[in-house]
Design a protein around this motif. Structure first.
Motif, PDB file in Angstrom:
ATOM      1  N   PHE A  42       0.835  -1.180   0.000  1.00 32.53           N
ATOM      2  CA  PHE A  42       0.000   0.000   0.000  1.00 32.53           C
ATOM      3  C   PHE A  42       0.880   1.244   0.000  1.00 32.53           C
ATOM      4  O   PHE A  42       1.676   1.444   0.920  1.00 32.53           O
ATOM      5  CB  PHE A  42      -0.923  -0.031   1.214  1.00 32.53           C
ATOM      6  CG  PHE A  42      -2.030   0.963   1.158  1.00 32.53           C
ATOM      7  CD1 PHE A  42      -2.247   1.819   2.220  1.00 32.53           C
ATOM      8  CD2 PHE A  42      -2.873   1.066   0.069  1.00 32.53           C
ATOM      9  CE1 PHE A  42      -3.275   2.742   2.187  1.00 32.53           C
ATOM     10  CE2 PHE A  42      -3.896   1.975   0.014  1.00 32.53           C
ATOM     11  CZ  PHE A  42      -4.099   2.818   1.087  1.00 32.53           C
ATOM     12  N   LEU A  43       0.745   2.064  -1.027  1.00 32.96           N
ATOM     13  CA  LEU A  43       1.588   3.241  -1.220  1.00 32.96           C
ATOM     14  C   LEU A  43       0.819   4.484  -0.774  1.00 32.96           C
ATOM     15  O   LEU A  43      -0.229   4.800  -1.320  1.00 32.96           O
ATOM     16  CB  LEU A  43       1.955   3.345  -2.703  1.00 32.96           C
ATOM     17  CG  LEU A  43       2.986   4.360  -3.137  1.00 32.96           C
ATOM     18  CD1 LEU A  43       4.348   4.051  -2.546  1.00 32.96           C
ATOM     19  CD2 LEU A  43       3.078   4.376  -4.656  1.00 32.96           C
ATOM     20  N   PHE A  90       9.608   5.872  -0.736  1.00 35.13           N
ATOM     21  CA  PHE A  90       9.882   6.342  -2.087  1.00 35.13           C
ATOM     22  C   PHE A  90       9.830   7.862  -2.134  1.00 35.13           C
ATOM     23  O   PHE A  90       8.895   8.477  -1.626  1.00 35.13           O
ATOM     24  CB  PHE A  90       8.845   5.801  -3.075  1.00 35.13           C
ATOM     25  CG  PHE A  90       9.003   4.346  -3.411  1.00 35.13           C
ATOM     26  CD1 PHE A  90       8.192   3.397  -2.823  1.00 35.13           C
ATOM     27  CD2 PHE A  90       9.954   3.932  -4.330  1.00 35.13           C
ATOM     28  CE1 PHE A  90       8.317   2.047  -3.130  1.00 35.13           C
ATOM     29  CE2 PHE A  90      10.098   2.588  -4.648  1.00 35.13           C
ATOM     30  CZ  PHE A  90       9.280   1.653  -4.037  1.00 35.13           C
ATOM     31  N   GLY A 105      11.720   7.572  -7.302  1.00 32.50           N
ATOM     32  CA  GLY A 105      13.071   7.107  -7.062  1.00 32.50           C
ATOM     33  C   GLY A 105      13.070   5.602  -6.815  1.00 32.50           C
ATOM     34  O   GLY A 105      12.005   4.977  -6.766  1.00 32.50           O
TER      35      GLY A 105
ATOM     36  N   TYR B  36      -0.132   2.674 -12.510  1.00 31.69           N
ATOM     37  CA  TYR B  36       1.308   2.522 -12.349  1.00 31.69           C
ATOM     38  C   TYR B  36       1.626   1.030 -12.318  1.00 31.69           C
ATOM     39  O   TYR B  36       0.883   0.229 -11.750  1.00 31.69           O
ATOM     40  CB  TYR B  36       1.792   3.158 -11.035  1.00 31.69           C
ATOM     41  CG  TYR B  36       1.921   4.661 -11.068  1.00 31.69           C
ATOM     42  CD1 TYR B  36       0.792   5.471 -10.985  1.00 31.69           C
ATOM     43  CD2 TYR B  36       3.168   5.266 -11.174  1.00 31.69           C
ATOM     44  CE1 TYR B  36       0.919   6.852 -11.014  1.00 31.69           C
ATOM     45  CE2 TYR B  36       3.301   6.655 -11.199  1.00 31.69           C
ATOM     46  CZ  TYR B  36       2.170   7.432 -11.110  1.00 31.69           C
ATOM     47  OH  TYR B  36       2.297   8.791 -11.132  1.00 31.69           O
ATOM     48  N   GLN B  38       4.490  -1.742 -11.066  1.00 34.72           N
ATOM     49  CA  GLN B  38       5.614  -1.878 -10.136  1.00 34.72           C
ATOM     50  C   GLN B  38       6.130  -3.309 -10.181  1.00 34.72           C
ATOM     51  O   GLN B  38       5.445  -4.241  -9.738  1.00 34.72           O
ATOM     52  CB  GLN B  38       5.208  -1.496  -8.711  1.00 34.72           C
ATOM     53  CG  GLN B  38       6.364  -1.480  -7.737  1.00 34.72           C
ATOM     54  CD  GLN B  38       5.974  -0.992  -6.352  1.00 34.72           C
ATOM     55  OE1 GLN B  38       4.807  -1.049  -5.968  1.00 34.72           O
ATOM     56  NE2 GLN B  38       6.952  -0.509  -5.583  1.00 34.72           N
ATOM     57  N   SER B  40       8.606  -6.283  -8.943  1.00 29.66           N
ATOM     58  CA  SER B  40       9.048  -6.662  -7.603  1.00 29.66           C
ATOM     59  C   SER B  40      10.393  -6.018  -7.262  1.00 29.66           C
ATOM     60  O   SER B  40      11.359  -6.146  -8.021  1.00 29.66           O
ATOM     61  CB  SER B  40       9.160  -8.183  -7.504  1.00 29.66           C
ATOM     62  OG  SER B  40       9.564  -8.571  -6.212  1.00 29.66           O
ATOM     63  N   GLY B  41      10.436  -5.316  -6.166  1.00 26.50           N
ATOM     64  CA  GLY B  41      11.673  -4.682  -5.717  1.00 26.50           C
ATOM     65  C   GLY B  41      12.021  -3.400  -6.437  1.00 26.50           C
ATOM     66  O   GLY B  41      13.099  -2.833  -6.218  1.00 26.50           O
ATOM     67  N   LYS B  42      11.136  -2.937  -7.292  1.00 27.33           N
ATOM     68  CA  LYS B  42      11.402  -1.718  -8.065  1.00 27.33           C
ATOM     69  C   LYS B  42      10.401  -0.628  -7.702  1.00 27.33           C
ATOM     70  O   LYS B  42       9.509  -0.830  -6.887  1.00 27.33           O
ATOM     71  CB  LYS B  42      11.308  -2.020  -9.572  1.00 27.33           C
ATOM     72  CG  LYS B  42      12.267  -3.088 -10.050  1.00 27.33           C
ATOM     73  CD  LYS B  42      13.703  -2.646  -9.890  1.00 27.33           C
ATOM     74  CE  LYS B  42      14.668  -3.686 -10.469  1.00 27.33           C
ATOM     75  NZ  LYS B  42      16.079  -3.273 -10.280  1.00 27.33           N
ATOM     76  N   SER B  43      10.575   0.532  -8.303  1.00 27.30           N
ATOM     77  CA  SER B  43       9.684   1.651  -8.006  1.00 27.30           C
ATOM     78  C   SER B  43       8.527   1.689  -9.004  1.00 27.30           C
ATOM     79  O   SER B  43       8.619   1.146 -10.106  1.00 27.30           O
ATOM     80  CB  SER B  43      10.479   2.962  -8.060  1.00 27.30           C
ATOM     81  OG  SER B  43      11.114   3.110  -9.314  1.00 27.30           O
ATOM     82  N   PRO B  44       7.422   2.322  -8.632  1.00 29.25           N
ATOM     83  CA  PRO B  44       6.276   2.434  -9.551  1.00 29.25           C
ATOM     84  C   PRO B  44       6.633   3.291 -10.763  1.00 29.25           C
ATOM     85  O   PRO B  44       7.367   4.267 -10.649  1.00 29.25           O
ATOM     86  CB  PRO B  44       5.214   3.114  -8.698  1.00 29.25           C
ATOM     87  CG  PRO B  44       5.639   2.936  -7.276  1.00 29.25           C
ATOM     88  CD  PRO B  44       7.129   2.915  -7.311  1.00 29.25           C
ATOM     89  N   LEU B  46       4.641   5.134 -14.221  1.00 31.64           N
ATOM     90  CA  LEU B  46       3.359   5.478 -14.828  1.00 31.64           C
ATOM     91  C   LEU B  46       3.253   4.841 -16.204  1.00 31.64           C
ATOM     92  O   LEU B  46       4.156   4.992 -17.040  1.00 31.64           O
ATOM     93  CB  LEU B  46       3.242   7.000 -14.947  1.00 31.64           C
ATOM     94  CG  LEU B  46       1.972   7.543 -15.578  1.00 31.64           C
ATOM     95  CD1 LEU B  46       0.759   7.215 -14.713  1.00 31.64           C
ATOM     96  CD2 LEU B  46       2.087   9.060 -15.764  1.00 31.64           C
ATOM     97  N   THR B  86       2.979  -5.815 -10.139  1.00 36.72           N
ATOM     98  CA  THR B  86       1.837  -5.277  -9.395  1.00 36.72           C
ATOM     99  C   THR B  86       1.387  -3.994 -10.077  1.00 36.72           C
ATOM    100  O   THR B  86       2.222  -3.134 -10.401  1.00 36.72           O
ATOM    101  CB  THR B  86       2.217  -5.002  -7.929  1.00 36.72           C
ATOM    102  OG1 THR B  86       2.549  -6.229  -7.283  1.00 36.72           O
ATOM    103  CG2 THR B  86       1.044  -4.353  -7.188  1.00 36.72           C
ATOM    104  N   LEU B  88      -0.823  -0.634  -9.837  1.00 32.56           N
ATOM    105  CA  LEU B  88      -1.404   0.275  -8.870  1.00 32.56           C
ATOM    106  C   LEU B  88      -2.316   1.264  -9.577  1.00 32.56           C
ATOM    107  O   LEU B  88      -1.901   1.936 -10.522  1.00 32.56           O
ATOM    108  CB  LEU B  88      -0.299   1.047  -8.132  1.00 32.56           C
ATOM    109  CG  LEU B  88       0.752   0.218  -7.401  1.00 32.56           C
ATOM    110  CD1 LEU B  88       1.927   1.090  -6.979  1.00 32.56           C
ATOM    111  CD2 LEU B  88       0.141  -0.434  -6.174  1.00 32.56           C
ATOM    112  N   PHE B  98      -3.505   6.088  -3.892  1.00 26.94           N
ATOM    113  CA  PHE B  98      -3.266   4.797  -4.515  1.00 26.94           C
ATOM    114  C   PHE B  98      -4.141   3.710  -3.916  1.00 26.94           C
ATOM    115  O   PHE B  98      -4.436   3.711  -2.711  1.00 26.94           O
ATOM    116  CB  PHE B  98      -1.798   4.386  -4.337  1.00 26.94           C
ATOM    117  CG  PHE B  98      -0.843   5.126  -5.229  1.00 26.94           C
ATOM    118  CD1 PHE B  98      -0.312   6.345  -4.830  1.00 26.94           C
ATOM    119  CD2 PHE B  98      -0.467   4.597  -6.448  1.00 26.94           C
ATOM    120  CE1 PHE B  98       0.586   7.029  -5.659  1.00 26.94           C
ATOM    121  CE2 PHE B  98       0.426   5.271  -7.277  1.00 26.94           C
ATOM    122  CZ  PHE B  98       0.947   6.480  -6.875  1.00 26.94           C
ATOM    123  N   GLN B 100      -4.367  -0.549  -3.289  1.00 26.60           N
ATOM    124  CA  GLN B 100      -3.372  -1.440  -2.709  1.00 26.60           C
ATOM    125  C   GLN B 100      -2.643  -2.271  -3.756  1.00 26.60           C
ATOM    126  O   GLN B 100      -1.712  -3.003  -3.425  1.00 26.60           O
ATOM    127  CB  GLN B 100      -4.013  -2.364  -1.660  1.00 26.60           C
ATOM    128  CG  GLN B 100      -4.995  -3.375  -2.237  1.00 26.60           C
ATOM    129  CD  GLN B 100      -6.413  -2.840  -2.238  1.00 26.60           C
ATOM    130  OE1 GLN B 100      -6.661  -1.695  -2.612  1.00 26.60           O
ATOM    131  NE2 GLN B 100      -7.343  -3.667  -1.840  1.00 26.60           N
TER     132      GLN B 100
END
Lengths: 113, 108
Positions: A42-43, A90, A105, B36, B38, B40-44, B46, B86, B88, B98, B100
């Motif tokens: 959840f962000l 983030f 980031g 968005y 995402q 695994s282990g990375k940033s979202p 767009l 994932t 978002l 956002f 979940q």
């Protein structure tokens, strides 16, 4: 070229300590953000700064204090760390007038033991 | 409390199938919506945004918005294993809110 960078990438610390996370963007954006992503993915937004001015301050414990020395940097300082602070943090930025076009980031994984 | 709700999944589809990701929102004042992705282990990152009722297509991705039903969806045609991530959903009403996230797994 790195657009939005954060340091450190990983942070492991004990309860009660104080730590900082740094964020820098080289995109020329005016707005920067801090988000927290919990273990359930959840962000949630924590803070938003526009050209060094605080715009959004969500219901976040006052142990969290953002600081923006200039519009390219937004740091996050956390006092008296608690177990529940463990998450991925983030940083993001967006151009003026396009707050929905956010660039994130790589994240900082904070683990509090 | 303004909310964006998604089915957390995981959603599993075979390679080449259409993946359908859904999202509902509570704030009727939200004007625009974003998807968005995402890993695994990375940033979202767009991938799609939509402001108007109806469909918006971009390559294999189609975003759909129904403001009357407060419903947003993302369709991924010809799903590939590289689409496994994932997804978002986010609504914009002064700030991004956002959901979940829905975990998508595309099986070869």
């Amino acid at each position: 070229d790195t657009a939005v960078s954060q340091t450190p990438k990983y942070l492991v610390t004990q309860m009660g300590n104080d730590k900082s996370i740094k964020c820098e963007q080289n995109l020329g954006h005016d707005t920067m953000y801090w988000y927290k992503q919990d273990s359930k993915k959840f962000l949630k937004i924590m803070f938003s700064y526009n050209n060094k001015e605080l715009i959004i301050n969500e219901t976040v414990p006052n142990r969290f204090s953002p600081k923006s020395p200039d519009k390219a940097h937004l740091n996050l300082h956390i006092n008296s760390l608690e177990l529940g602070d463990s998450a991925v943090y983030f940083c993001a930025s967006s151009p003026l007038g396009s707050e929905d076009e956010q660039y994130f980031g790589p994240g900082t994984r904070l683990t509090v033991t | 409390q303004k909310e964006v709700e998604q089915n957390s999944g995981p959603l599993s589809v075979p390679e080449g199938a259409i993946a359908s990701l859904n999202c509902t929102y509570s704030d009727r004042g939200s004007q625009s919506f974003f998807w968005y992705r995402q890993y695994s282990g990375k940033s979202p990152e767009l991938i799609m945004f939509i402001y108007s009722n109806g469909d918006k297509e971009d390559g294999r991705f189609t975003a759909q918005l129904n403001k009357a039903s407060q419903y947003v969806s993302l369709l991924i045609r010809d799903s590939q294993p590289s689409d496994s991530a994932t997804y978002l959903c986010a609504g914009q009403g002064g700030k991004l809110i956002f959901g979940q996230g829905t975990e998508l797994s595309v099986k070869p």
